[in-house]
Design a protein around this motif. Sequence first.
Motif, short mmCIF file in Angstrom:
data_model
loop_
_atom_site.label_atom_id
_atom_site.label_comp_id
_atom_site.label_asym_id
_atom_site.label_seq_id
_atom_site.Cartn_x
_atom_site.Cartn_y
_atom_site.Cartn_z
N GLU A 42 -35.86 -6.08 2.38
CA GLU A 42 -36.03 -6.37 1.13
C GLU A 42 -37.52 -6.05 0.73
O GLU A 42 -38.38 -5.63 1.35
N ILE A 43 -37.66 -5.63 -0.62
CA ILE A 43 -38.94 -5.25 -0.92
C ILE A 43 -39.21 -6.12 -2.23
O ILE A 43 -38.33 -6.36 -3.17
N GLY A 61 -38.48 1.40 -14.66
CA GLY A 61 -38.04 1.37 -13.36
C GLY A 61 -36.88 0.56 -13.09
O GLY A 61 -35.94 0.51 -12.45
N VAL A 62 -37.01 -0.61 -13.60
CA VAL A 62 -36.37 -1.68 -13.64
C VAL A 62 -34.95 -1.46 -14.53
O VAL A 62 -33.73 -1.76 -14.04
N PHE A 115 -34.00 2.45 -3.00
CA PHE A 115 -34.25 1.76 -1.81
C PHE A 115 -32.95 1.35 -1.03
O PHE A 115 -32.84 0.76 -0.40
N ASN A 116 -32.06 2.16 -1.83
CA ASN A 116 -30.58 2.21 -1.02
C ASN A 116 -30.08 0.73 -0.73
O ASN A 116 -29.90 -0.20 -1.47
N GLU A 117 -30.03 0.27 0.55
CA GLU A 117 -29.40 -1.11 0.97
C GLU A 117 -30.60 -2.09 0.92
O GLU A 117 -30.30 -2.89 1.49
N ILE A 118 -31.69 -1.78 0.45
CA ILE A 118 -32.89 -2.72 0.70
C ILE A 118 -32.74 -3.82 -0.70
O ILE A 118 -32.61 -2.80 -1.79
N VAL A 167 -34.18 -5.46 -3.63
CA VAL A 167 -35.24 -5.37 -4.66
C VAL A 167 -35.39 -6.55 -5.35
O VAL A 167 -34.52 -7.08 -6.28
N ASN A 168 -36.70 -7.28 -5.11
CA ASN A 168 -36.74 -8.51 -5.88
C ASN A 168 -38.10 -8.23 -6.64
O ASN A 168 -39.09 -7.75 -6.37
N LEU A 169 -37.92 -8.62 -7.95
CA LEU A 169 -38.84 -8.46 -8.97
C LEU A 169 -39.71 -9.71 -9.53
O LEU A 169 -39.05 -10.77 -9.65
#
Length: 322
Positions: free
Chosen positions: A31-32, A48-49, A58-61, A63-65
């Motif tokens: 995750e990022i 971007g969001v 990020f493909n399969e990663i 994404v936490n905002l």
Amino acid sequence: MKKRAAVMILLVVSLLLAACSDAASEAETSEINIGYFPNLSHGPAMIGVENGYFEDSFNEINVNLQHFPNGSVFMDALSTGQIDVGYVGPGPVINRYLQGGNVVMIGNASRGENVLVVRNDLDYTNAKDLDGKIVATPSTGCTHDLLLRKMLQEEGMAVEENGGTVKRLAQAPASMMGLFEQKQIDAALVSEPWASLMEAQGIARVVVDADEVPWDGDLAASVLVARKDFLEENPDIVADFLEANEKSISYIAENQAKAVEKMVDHIEEITDQRLEKTVINSALDRVVYDSTVNPSILQEFSDLLLELGFAEDDSSLEGLFQ
């Protein structure tokens, strides 16, 4: 035969260790966590969001905002590992770096946008008119705070913390609206879209525009940062983050009307405030979206931090830029 068997065992062990290392690396990057503000200087983050650039990059990663009210809280979150990368003003970044923080500057998002506003019932000719007044900034040591102090310094003045006569009050921009109406503050150094919103509602007016503040609007409004350890462990992921930022900047330049709609929706979702498109369009006149970092201006900014007492004995930014 024994020697060949030993070699085979070492080879198998090496492959197993490599596989474990790869698995651990994947686990670390499952995750990022991206941080940003609901400000126009963070427009590339919002686009971007909204456009899914982060998710696509990020493909399969996962994404936490996370969004933040000011740079100090953002930097605390970065330092404690709550976020990995994000958008923030240069003041908090440089301040934390000079304190030994685990942060690197990896790119730029915008410049300009910061202005001085005063209540409509007050006269203003120059910074000397702020003598004895209460001026708000989003937080202590943030980019707006430092621009205010630099502006006062150029007129031989200072905030009370630096021995002067201008009282500075740390307040979130949304809170400043009510404080202006209640006449609890006289002026504020703020970013967009807050300045245009204050003007539209008739509670304050811009008296020092974005190209008139110190560094003539060329100081970065929002930079891209990462934890140093996250960058070292995940250079490809950080590169993907920078690519998503570039896509957002290009989209805003080529589709401003649509970008405005998306930013209005995004800001409302976070702040519960619906901004008129005319306000956003006015605000965008003060914002330049640009991914280019200007190290020389940022070094001058860092020297100001040392001069004002935010840094102890060294203002060098060697090692900050990546």
